[in-house]
Scaffold this motif. Sequence first.
Motif, PDB file in Angstrom:
ATOM      1  N   GLN A 149      -6.395   2.934  51.753  1.00  0.00           N
ATOM      2  CA  GLN A 149      -5.627   3.910  50.879  1.00  0.00           C
ATOM      3  C   GLN A 149      -4.820   4.842  51.810  1.00  0.00           C
ATOM      4  O   GLN A 149      -3.944   5.394  51.617  1.00  0.00           O
ATOM      5  N   LYS A 155      -4.036   1.821  46.249  1.00  0.00           N
ATOM      6  CA  LYS A 155      -4.621   2.991  45.903  1.00  0.00           C
ATOM      7  C   LYS A 155      -5.814   2.727  44.991  1.00  0.00           C
ATOM      8  O   LYS A 155      -5.933   1.869  44.222  1.00  0.00           O
ATOM      9  N   GLU A 161     -13.331   7.091  45.470  1.00  0.00           N
ATOM     10  CA  GLU A 161     -13.330   7.086  46.770  1.00  0.00           C
ATOM     11  C   GLU A 161     -14.631   6.779  47.589  1.00  0.00           C
ATOM     12  O   GLU A 161     -14.895   5.998  48.425  1.00  0.00           O
ATOM     13  N   GLU A 171      -3.871  -0.068  42.400  1.00  0.00           N
ATOM     14  CA  GLU A 171      -2.735  -0.443  42.889  1.00  0.00           C
ATOM     15  C   GLU A 171      -2.633  -1.185  44.213  1.00  0.00           C
ATOM     16  O   GLU A 171      -3.292  -0.649  45.175  1.00  0.00           O
TER      17      GLU A 171
END
Length: 268
Positions: A149, A155, A161, A171
Amino acid sequence: MRIRAALLAVLLTAVGCGSGDTGAASDPNAPLKVGVSPVPHAQVLRYVADNLAASKGLKVEVVEFTDYVQPNEALVDGSLDANYFQTVPYLDTFKAERGATLEWIGPVHLEPLGVYSKKHKALADLPSGARVAVANDATNEARGLKLLQDNGLIKLAPGKEKTATVRDIAENPKGLEFVELEAAQLPRSLDDTDASVVNGNYAIDAGLNPASDALALEKAEGNPNANGLVTRAELKDDQRIKDLLTLLQSPEVKDYIKQTFSGSVLPV
């Protein structure tokens, strides 16, 4: 009465020598059994054992493991006194999954996670539908996906995260195909993938130089993934454990890491 006394003595001895017995922990002259990954942890620890331990009156026994599970299992069952191979996020995941009472003692070094390829010279060269391998354990998979990322390839869903898996990719412009593998298998996967995200220790062990071979590398600044010393809760105040951390964080070890690994491993 003599028979009863003898039986009582046997019972008391059995209680004191059960599985995971830590009686040796109180003996300041007992060697510390420390579990490590072969590279770079075993190299660093052997440097300490051979060159620095005597200054603290320590004896260190280096025990190597080639995976990320057994060093913690061996620490839990009392086969080891400490280990040095993992990060805080990995330790937290292990503790949550196994209910183990292990203690983080302190950081030693960072092994930057890197993206490697035998087929492409830059991440921008990855074609649509490229096969990319990542680790299949929770901590290292999230690290790998975050690195991708950070370099604009995908994404992740907001707030994911730290715990991301491939199912949290929001994405994926190039339609990358992700392959989840055990971390130790990632260097070998490079023959079959367009790129693989490889842990620093396994990259070095496979003859890769993270500082020069990686297409992208984790940044050291603010990185929470330092590798460090871990022990059981009852040993966290053992003077030998404290002394070992002091040596692992010493200027001599920092110089050894810098000179030996040329930026592929970073002292903290």
